[in-house]
Design a protein around this motif. Sequence first.
Motif, PDB file in Angstrom:
ATOM      1  N   ILE A 168      95.413 -13.687 -23.654  1.00 10.56           N
ATOM      2  CA  ILE A 168      94.577 -14.161 -24.765  1.00 10.56           C
ATOM      3  C   ILE A 168      93.168 -13.612 -24.638  1.00 10.56           C
ATOM      4  CG2 ILE A 168      93.592 -16.215 -25.844  1.00 10.56           C
ATOM      5  CD1 ILE A 168      96.101 -17.742 -25.040  1.00 10.56           C
ATOM      6  N   ALA A 169      92.617 -13.600 -23.406  1.00 11.42           N
ATOM      7  CA  ALA A 169      91.269 -13.082 -23.186  1.00 11.42           C
ATOM      8  C   ALA A 169      91.176 -11.598 -23.528  1.00 11.42           C
ATOM      9  CB  ALA A 169      90.850 -13.324 -21.741  1.00 11.42           C
ATOM     10  N   ALA A 170      92.269 -10.874 -23.360  1.00  7.97           N
ATOM     11  CA  ALA A 170      92.275  -9.439 -23.659  1.00  7.97           C
ATOM     12  C   ALA A 170      92.521  -9.155 -25.138  1.00  7.97           C
ATOM     13  CB  ALA A 170      93.334  -8.740 -22.810  1.00  7.97           C
ATOM     14  N   GLY A 171      92.627 -10.199 -25.946  1.00  8.77           N
ATOM     15  CA  GLY A 171      92.845 -10.018 -27.374  1.00  8.77           C
ATOM     16  C   GLY A 171      94.295  -9.999 -27.774  1.00  8.77           C
ATOM     17  N   GLY A 172      95.191 -10.242 -26.842  1.00 10.76           N
ATOM     18  CA  GLY A 172      96.613 -10.252 -27.155  1.00 10.76           C
ATOM     19  C   GLY A 172      97.053 -11.577 -27.735  1.00 10.76           C
ATOM     20  N   PRO A 173      98.325 -11.710 -28.033  1.00 12.67           N
ATOM     21  CA  PRO A 173      98.842 -12.960 -28.619  1.00 12.67           C
ATOM     22  C   PRO A 173      99.002 -14.041 -27.559  1.00 12.67           C
ATOM     23  CG  PRO A 173     100.641 -11.439 -28.259  1.00 12.67           C
ATOM     24  CD  PRO A 173      99.388 -10.680 -27.896  1.00 12.67           C
ATOM     25  N   ASP A 174      99.112 -15.258 -28.043  1.00 15.21           N
ATOM     26  CA  ASP A 174      99.423 -16.380 -27.164  1.00 15.21           C
ATOM     27  C   ASP A 174     100.927 -16.374 -26.937  1.00 15.21           C
ATOM     28  OD1 ASP A 174      99.759 -18.709 -25.789  1.00 15.21           O
ATOM     29  OD2 ASP A 174      98.922 -20.027 -27.335  1.00 15.21           O
ATOM     30  N   LEU A 175     101.340 -15.873 -25.769  1.00 13.67           N
ATOM     31  CA  LEU A 175     102.764 -15.693 -25.505  1.00 13.67           C
ATOM     32  C   LEU A 175     103.520 -17.006 -25.435  1.00 13.67           C
ATOM     33  CD1 LEU A 175     102.555 -12.841 -22.835  1.00 13.67           C
ATOM     34  CD2 LEU A 175     102.856 -12.650 -25.308  1.00 13.67           C
ATOM     35  N   PHE A 176     102.822 -18.105 -25.207  1.00 11.24           N
ATOM     36  CA  PHE A 176     103.472 -19.418 -25.175  1.00 11.24           C
ATOM     37  C   PHE A 176     103.249 -20.167 -26.478  1.00 11.24           C
ATOM     38  CE2 PHE A 176     102.932 -19.647 -20.275  1.00 11.24           C
ATOM     39  CZ  PHE A 176     103.861 -18.631 -20.137  1.00 11.24           C
ATOM     40  N   GLY A 177     102.668 -19.492 -27.471  1.00 11.23           N
ATOM     41  CA  GLY A 177     102.379 -20.146 -28.744  1.00 11.23           C
ATOM     42  C   GLY A 177     103.578 -20.252 -29.657  1.00 11.23           C
ATOM     43  N   VAL A 178     104.702 -19.657 -29.267  1.00 10.75           N
ATOM     44  CA  VAL A 178     105.940 -19.752 -30.039  1.00 10.75           C
ATOM     45  C   VAL A 178     107.052 -20.176 -29.090  1.00 10.75           C
ATOM     46  CG1 VAL A 178     105.268 -18.009 -31.731  1.00 10.75           C
ATOM     47  CG2 VAL A 178     106.438 -17.302 -29.638  1.00 10.75           C
ATOM     48  N   PRO A 179     108.093 -20.836 -29.569  1.00 10.26           N
ATOM     49  CA  PRO A 179     109.209 -21.203 -28.689  1.00 10.26           C
ATOM     50  C   PRO A 179     110.026 -19.976 -28.309  1.00 10.26           C
ATOM     51  CG  PRO A 179     109.693 -21.809 -30.948  1.00 10.26           C
ATOM     52  CD  PRO A 179     108.279 -21.338 -30.944  1.00 10.26           C
ATOM     53  N   CYS A 180     110.745 -20.101 -27.219  1.00 11.98           N
ATOM     54  CA  CYS A 180     111.608 -19.022 -26.764  1.00 11.98           C
ATOM     55  C   CYS A 180     113.045 -19.311 -27.207  1.00 11.98           C
ATOM     56  CB  CYS A 180     111.543 -18.867 -25.242  1.00 11.98           C
ATOM     57  SG  CYS A 180     112.566 -17.506 -24.612  1.00 11.98           S
ATOM     58  N   GLU A 181     113.610 -18.384 -27.975  1.00 15.19           N
ATOM     59  CA  GLU A 181     114.973 -18.593 -28.469  1.00 15.19           C
ATOM     60  C   GLU A 181     116.017 -18.382 -27.376  1.00 15.19           C
ATOM     61  OE1 GLU A 181     115.579 -16.114 -31.816  1.00 15.19           O
ATOM     62  OE2 GLU A 181     114.062 -17.114 -33.072  1.00 15.19           O
ATOM     63  N   ARG A 182     115.639 -17.659 -26.333  1.00 15.04           N
ATOM     64  CA  ARG A 182     116.624 -17.369 -25.294  1.00 15.04           C
ATOM     65  C   ARG A 182     116.815 -18.540 -24.340  1.00 15.04           C
ATOM     66  NH1 ARG A 182     116.697 -12.167 -21.134  1.00 15.04           N
ATOM     67  NH2 ARG A 182     118.438 -12.914 -19.855  1.00 15.04           N
ATOM     68  N   GLU A 216     107.953 -10.623 -28.576  1.00 14.77           N
ATOM     69  CA  GLU A 216     108.029 -10.090 -29.933  1.00 14.77           C
ATOM     70  C   GLU A 216     107.676 -11.158 -30.963  1.00 14.77           C
ATOM     71  OE1 GLU A 216     111.911  -8.502 -30.393  1.00 14.77           O
ATOM     72  OE2 GLU A 216     111.642  -6.909 -28.892  1.00 14.77           O
ATOM     73  N   GLY A 217     108.137 -12.383 -30.735  1.00 13.47           N
ATOM     74  CA  GLY A 217     107.808 -13.465 -31.659  1.00 13.47           C
ATOM     75  C   GLY A 217     106.317 -13.780 -31.669  1.00 13.47           C
ATOM     76  N   ALA A 218     105.681 -13.715 -30.493  1.00 14.28           N
ATOM     77  CA  ALA A 218     104.245 -13.976 -30.414  1.00 14.28           C
ATOM     78  C   ALA A 218     103.456 -12.879 -31.116  1.00 14.28           C
ATOM     79  CB  ALA A 218     103.817 -14.091 -28.951  1.00 14.28           C
ATOM     80  N   LEU A 219     103.878 -11.618 -30.959  1.00 11.11           N
ATOM     81  CA  LEU A 219     103.216 -10.511 -31.646  1.00 11.11           C
ATOM     82  C   LEU A 219     103.348 -10.645 -33.156  1.00 11.11           C
ATOM     83  CD1 LEU A 219     104.276  -7.563 -29.313  1.00 11.11           C
ATOM     84  CD2 LEU A 219     101.957  -8.476 -29.599  1.00 11.11           C
ATOM     85  N   ALA A 220     104.542 -11.054 -33.601  1.00 10.97           N
ATOM     86  CA  ALA A 220     104.754 -11.240 -35.039  1.00 10.97           C
ATOM     87  C   ALA A 220     103.885 -12.373 -35.576  1.00 10.97           C
ATOM     88  CB  ALA A 220     106.229 -11.505 -35.322  1.00 10.97           C
TER      89      ALA A 220
END
Length: 228
Positions: A168-182, A216-220
């Motif tokens: 998040i600090a680097a400007g990327g997405p919040d990888l835990f901001g979406v649920p994991c379907e797997r 991929e879901g977080a990027l979307a």
Amino acid sequence: MNRREVAAVLTYVGRIDPRLIRTDAGEARSQLDTWCELLGDVPLTTGQGWDVRNAVRKRVVASQYPILPADVAREWNAHYRDRLGRHTDPTPMADPDNPEAWRAELVATRKAVVTGRIAPSPHREVTSGEPSPRLQEMLDTVGSYVPPTVRAELAPFRPARAAREAAIAAGGPDLFGVPCERCRAAVGEPCRERSGGGVRNRNTKPRIEPHPGRVEGALAAQAQAVPA
């Protein structure tokens, strides 16, 4: 209640339960003395829901036995405890360096609550309307409830969270901001290795890196949140 009020209560009791009527003057005087002894600290009515007549009716209806003054006293004690149980002592206005005045104000407030002159005071932190004007200023000064130096020290002990915060600090997405379907990890939780059977086992060790599908879901989600 004073003696006159207790006598009025006895008259009311005799009207709804004639078994309590005493025709002999000596017995009536003795009965009144007993009721006065046990009900001297019980008020006749209060402004917050207590009425001794309601307690008398409740007892007469609930029991087949003649009502006793102790029955009324127990109803008052239950009412007393209920009101104090719903009361939170507000901070006294007295000088805290004067313990006598501080305690006297607390006692007076509790007595007023019990006798029905004022309503119980709930937790002000829950019921107050507006936050403190200094709250935002304090939040701006602190920045976070966990200071950056503490976060850095905790990073080796919570690598998944550290990786999330770094992204998040680097400007990327919040990888835990979406649920994991797997692995069925909920929002805010790290991904976990699935033990089999298609059901996530919460006792497995959490992954430092989220599953690719979650990335991929977080990027979307980040792309959709960026205004066009």
